[in-house]
Design a protein around this motif. Structure first.
Motif, mmCIF file in Angstrom:
data_model
loop_
_atom_site.group_PDB
_atom_site.id
_atom_site.type_symbol
_atom_site.label_atom_id
_atom_site.label_comp_id
_atom_site.label_asym_id
_atom_site.label_seq_id
_atom_site.Cartn_x
_atom_site.Cartn_y
_atom_site.Cartn_z
ATOM 1 N N ASN A 1 0.557 -0.892 0.157
ATOM 2 C CA ASN A 1 0.048 0.033 -0.089
ATOM 3 C C ASN A 1 0.857 1.401 -0.071
ATOM 4 O O ASN A 1 0.112 2.374 -0.207
ATOM 5 C CB ASN A 1 -0.812 -0.205 1.355
ATOM 6 C CG ASN A 1 0.008 0.495 2.020
ATOM 7 O OD1 ASN A 1 0.724 -0.109 2.537
ATOM 8 N ND2 ASN A 1 -0.719 0.588 3.849
ATOM 9 N N GLY B 1 -4.484 -0.255 -3.771
ATOM 10 C CA GLY B 1 -5.023 1.246 -3.560
ATOM 11 C C GLY B 1 -6.206 2.091 -2.022
ATOM 12 O O GLY B 1 -6.450 0.852 -1.396
ATOM 13 N N GLU C 1 -7.261 5.769 -0.293
ATOM 14 C CA GLU C 1 -7.130 7.014 0.118
ATOM 15 C C GLU C 1 -5.636 7.274 0.246
ATOM 16 O O GLU C 1 -5.317 6.422 1.205
ATOM 17 C CB GLU C 1 -7.665 7.678 0.989
ATOM 18 C CG GLU C 1 -8.143 9.442 0.792
ATOM 19 C CD GLU C 1 -8.576 10.025 1.574
ATOM 20 O OE1 GLU C 1 -8.917 11.535 2.476
ATOM 21 O OE2 GLU C 1 -9.655 9.142 3.024
ATOM 22 N N VAL C 2 -4.947 7.947 -0.657
ATOM 23 C CA VAL C 2 -3.487 8.415 -0.486
ATOM 24 C C VAL C 2 -3.302 9.266 1.414
ATOM 25 O O VAL C 2 -3.980 10.530 0.910
ATOM 26 C CB VAL C 2 -3.316 8.906 -1.418
ATOM 27 C CG1 VAL C 2 -1.462 9.472 -0.960
ATOM 28 C CG2 VAL C 2 -3.184 7.602 -2.793
ATOM 29 N N THR D 1 -1.372 4.239 1.055
ATOM 30 C CA THR D 1 -3.277 4.606 0.983
ATOM 31 C C THR D 1 -4.108 3.496 2.456
ATOM 32 O O THR D 1 -3.063 2.758 2.648
ATOM 33 C CB THR D 1 -3.652 3.108 -0.027
ATOM 34 O OG1 THR D 1 -2.749 2.504 -0.755
ATOM 35 C CG2 THR D 1 -3.663 4.629 -1.449
ATOM 36 N N ASP E 1 -11.478 1.175 2.007
ATOM 37 C CA ASP E 1 -10.947 0.501 0.029
ATOM 38 C C ASP E 1 -9.858 -0.234 0.361
ATOM 39 O O ASP E 1 -9.827 -1.728 -0.391
ATOM 40 C CB ASP E 1 -10.618 1.482 -0.588
ATOM 41 C CG ASP E 1 -12.332 1.906 -1.130
ATOM 42 O OD1 ASP E 1 -13.454 1.318 -1.047
ATOM 43 O OD2 ASP E 1 -12.165 3.193 -2.281
ATOM 44 N N THR E 2 -8.907 0.209 1.266
ATOM 45 C CA THR E 2 -7.321 -0.236 1.397
ATOM 46 C C THR E 2 -7.896 -1.404 2.374
ATOM 47 O O THR E 2 -7.087 -2.920 1.599
ATOM 48 C CB THR E 2 -6.334 0.517 1.851
ATOM 49 O OG1 THR E 2 -6.214 2.148 1.802
ATOM 50 C CG2 THR E 2 -5.272 -0.583 1.689
ATOM 51 N N GLN F 1 -9.593 -4.482 -0.156
ATOM 52 C CA GLN F 1 -8.593 -5.469 -0.997
ATOM 53 C C GLN F 1 -7.345 -6.106 -0.356
ATOM 54 O O GLN F 1 -7.100 -7.066 -1.233
ATOM 55 C CB GLN F 1 -7.068 -3.667 -1.730
ATOM 56 C CG GLN F 1 -8.706 -3.452 -3.220
ATOM 57 C CD GLN F 1 -8.160 -1.868 -3.817
ATOM 58 O OE1 GLN F 1 -6.877 -2.403 -3.764
ATOM 59 N NE2 GLN F 1 -8.325 -0.776 -4.048
#
Length: 254
Positions: A121, A141, A143-144, A151, A155-156, A159
């Protein structure tokens, strides 16, 4: 919520937003202002927070430096740790690498390997490991986070749960003989907590400054760690806690 649970939650809130007032904390936790004042007095005695105008904040020593600064701290030790950790990886393995700076140095040494599947990540780890062309790189992926160049978030987490790596290479912010491996950032700790059980083998990277250092969030128990790679002998009072962990000392020159 008891004070035992509320006080760590206050620290987490301060880590996220920087500072808070008594009124804000009382409203947030649904308790009287006097109750919050008692919590803050207890936290002040630990040295983890300090008073500021209108409220409290984490002490500056407890907050973590930004990524670039951390990358250059104890650089020789971290590079030696990274090289020693990379030597534990076999060609063809799948390797999950987090966003820590020691992990970045380990990633740099993976260019000597081939047929790896690297999962990360970290923007910097992905960039570094993609250069050789001998290994496959999977970027997780989400939010950075600009401070970590990585990230995090829902979502991270969704995944990373899809992968089943052979090895997880994880850096850590602090080590405590009673509390285990600790970190400064809640999202970073959450990522490692999700990543560690996915791997057959967890290799933790920590230079000697991490022993007995203060940090905010409990991340891993020592029972979850298979190998600890560091650069100096483990302090004597850690020996019992690490009795079932393989400790590897990376040699380097100061």
């Amino acid at each position: 919520m008891s004070s035992f649970r509320r006080q760590p939650a206050i620290l987490t809130l301060l880590e996220v937003q920087g500072s808070a007032s008594v009124i804000e904390l009382a409203t947030r936790f649904g308790v009287a202002g006097e109750t919050i004042r008692r919590d803050l007095q207890a936290l002040l005695k630990t040295g983890r927070i300090e008073k500021v105008h209108g409220g409290v904040r984490l002490r500056e020593e407890i907050a973590e430096a930004d990524y670039v600064q951390r990358l250059n701290e104890n650089k020789a030790a971290k590079n030696a740790i990274g090289e020693a950790a990379s030597a534990l990886i076999e060609d063809g393995a799948s390797v999950l690498i987090d966003s820590g700076t020691s992990s970045y140095y380990a990633a740099r040494h993976l260019d000597r390997h081939s047929r790896l599947s690297i999962i990360t990540n970290s923007l910097e780890v992905a960039r570094e490991t993609a250069r050789s062309g001998r290994n496959r790189v999977y970027f997780i992926g989400g939010e950075v986070n600009n401070e970590y160049l990585s990230t995090f978030g829902v979502d991270t987490m969704a995944q990373v749960a899809r992968y089943a790596p052979t090895v997880a290479l994880l850096s850590i912010g602090a080590l405590d003989p009673a509390r285990g491996a600790l970190d400064f950032h809640l999202d970073e700790a959450n990522f490692k907590q999700a990543a560690a059980p996915l791997a057959k083998r967890v290799i933790l990277l920590a230079d000697s400054t991490k022993f007995d250092r203060e940090a905010l969030v409990h991340t891993l128990d020592f029972s979850q760690i298979h190998v600890l790679v560091t650069n100096k002998l483990v302090p004597a009072h850690f020996e019992d806690a690490l009795s079932k962990v393989q400790v590897l000392i990376a040699q380097h020159t100061e």
